[in-house]
Design a protein around this motif. Structure first.
Motif, PDB file in Angstrom:
ATOM      1  N   ILE A  20      -6.238  -8.735   9.123  1.00  0.00           N
ATOM      2  CA  ILE A  20      -6.609  -8.620   7.706  1.00  0.00           C
ATOM      3  C   ILE A  20      -5.775  -7.538   7.025  1.00  0.00           C
ATOM      4  O   ILE A  20      -5.284  -7.722   5.904  1.00  0.00           O
ATOM      5  N   LEU A  21      -5.606  -6.410   7.712  1.00  0.00           N
ATOM      6  CA  LEU A  21      -4.879  -5.275   7.126  1.00  0.00           C
ATOM      7  C   LEU A  21      -3.399  -5.567   6.938  1.00  0.00           C
ATOM      8  O   LEU A  21      -2.717  -4.867   6.176  1.00  0.00           O
ATOM      9  N   GLN A  22      -2.884  -6.572   7.630  1.00  0.00           N
ATOM     10  CA  GLN A  22      -1.497  -6.973   7.418  1.00  0.00           C
ATOM     11  C   GLN A  22      -1.314  -7.678   6.080  1.00  0.00           C
ATOM     12  O   GLN A  22      -0.205  -7.738   5.546  1.00  0.00           O
ATOM     13  N   LYS A  23      -2.411  -8.199   5.532  1.00  0.00           N
ATOM     14  CA  LYS A  23      -2.321  -8.980   4.302  1.00  0.00           C
ATOM     15  C   LYS A  23      -2.861  -8.246   3.069  1.00  0.00           C
ATOM     16  O   LYS A  23      -2.650  -8.691   1.951  1.00  0.00           O
ATOM     17  N   ILE A  24      -3.624  -7.158   3.292  1.00  0.00           N
ATOM     18  CA  ILE A  24      -4.142  -6.419   2.144  1.00  0.00           C
ATOM     19  C   ILE A  24      -3.829  -4.942   2.285  1.00  0.00           C
ATOM     20  O   ILE A  24      -3.541  -4.447   3.379  1.00  0.00           O
ATOM     21  N   ASN A  25      -3.906  -4.256   1.160  1.00  0.00           N
ATOM     22  CA  ASN A  25      -3.652  -2.811   1.129  1.00  0.00           C
ATOM     23  C   ASN A  25      -4.976  -2.088   1.354  1.00  0.00           C
ATOM     24  O   ASN A  25      -5.845  -2.077   0.474  1.00  0.00           O
ATOM     25  N   PHE A  26      -5.118  -1.475   2.537  1.00  0.00           N
ATOM     26  CA  PHE A  26      -6.390  -0.835   2.866  1.00  0.00           C
ATOM     27  C   PHE A  26      -6.662   0.362   1.961  1.00  0.00           C
ATOM     28  O   PHE A  26      -7.825   0.668   1.670  1.00  0.00           O
TER      29      PHE A  26
END
Length: 320
Positions: A20-26
């Motif tokens: 998930i974190l590869q696709k969104i900016n945490f």
């Protein structure tokens, strides 16, 4: 084996979160959560606690039918403790085991043995009617969102949920299935012979519910009320970060999120819950960081309520 299960569930959660974190900016997610409105969050916490108390009242009715009368207050404490074990231990059934283990014991070995079978049946039935209530609530939500859901992957999830719940209900409350398990399955496997007596006790208690349809009406209604509380705190958490989504849409979305999160494949539903929330909310045009923020806030609510259960458990141990 239990440590293998622990690390496997934790690994699944870590892998899903990493994807998930590869696709969104945490950092964006952290910023959204940081600016959430505290009054909405506190109200969500209260409604979450209310859902647990309603579930305890549901369990109270199931136990009363089997001859065990305990106050809703004492059962609420046990339910909070069960949430603590479900949240902080892998597997998804630690809380149910805790409910049976913590339940006040009767006097005498035979009485205690019979009680364990009945209490186990009440916990199993409680879990099943919880799923049935969840499914009915989801179907109500579907009625308001049929244009969005029909023909989509979301509707397929509804269909799978329905099949699984109906299948479980049939196995537990069918006389023929219970006789098959007790007379064919159990004698066929010697390794199961120590469990034969316990299985029969549970079977008899389960069938006691089968002949009283009024109980199912009562407990399923309470189940729907408890799940409505969960939908309510999702709605409030979304509003706390400025996400606009109708309550009726959440009536369809949240049961799916809850059902998927309850699958025993991750640690406390972490990762699976976020993925389900992002997927469901995306159909309403809500972006992934906002959806994940709602999911994380809901998980914080669960964590805090679980800690309340941990406090009850610690106090119980100190008294003992």
């Amino acid at each position: 084996m239990k440590y293998f299960r622990f690390f496997l569930n934790a690994a699944v959660s870590v892998i899903i979160i990493a994807l998930i974190l590869q696709k969104i900016n945490f950092a964006e997610v952290v910023g959204i959560v940081h600016h959430s409105k505290m009054p909405f969050f506190l109200l969500s916490l209260f409604i979450g606690a209310l859902s647990i108390i309603i579930n305890a009242f549901r369990w109270h009715i199931l136990l009363k039918h089997l001859g065990y009368v305990h106050s809703v207050g004492s059962l609420s404490k046990i339910s909070f403790i069960a949430l603590f074990f479900n949240t902080y231990l892998p597997g998804g059934i630690a809380g149910d085991i805790a409910r049976v283990a913590i339940f006040p014991k009767g006097n005498g070995q035979e009485m205690e043995k019979a009680q364990t079978g009945k209490v186990t049946a009440s916990v199993i039935t409680d879990r099943v009617v919880g799923m049935v209530g969840l499914m009915i609530l989801a179907l109500l939500g579907l009625a308001f969102s049929y244009k969005l859901l029909f023909g989509s992957k979301i509707f397929l999830i509804f269909a799978v949920m329905a099949v699984i719940i109906i299948f479980i209900f049939f196995i537990l409350f069918s006389r023929r299935m219970q006789h098959f398990i007790n007379d064919v399955v159990m004698p066929s496997f010697k390794l199961l012979s120590p469990l034969k007596s316990a299985v029969k006790d549970v079977s008899r208690a389960l069938l006691a519910y089968r002949d009283n349809y009024l109980i199912f009406v009562q407990v399923i209604s309470l189940s729907m009320s408890a799940h409505l509380c969960v939908v309510g705190y999702f709605f409030l958490l979304a509003r706390s970060i400025g996400v606009s989504i109708s309550f009726l849409k959440l009536l369809a979305f949240v049961p799916v999120i809850e059902f998927i999160s309850a699958l025993p494949i991750s640690f406390g539903g972490v990762g699976v819950r976020e993925t389900a929330t992002i997927f469901m909310f995306s159909s309403e045009g809500i972006n992934a960081p906002e959806a994940m923020s709602v999911s994380l806030l809901s998980f914080v609510v669960i964590l805090l309520l679980g800690l309340v259960g941990g406090g009850f458990f610690a106090c119980r141990n100190n008294k003992n």
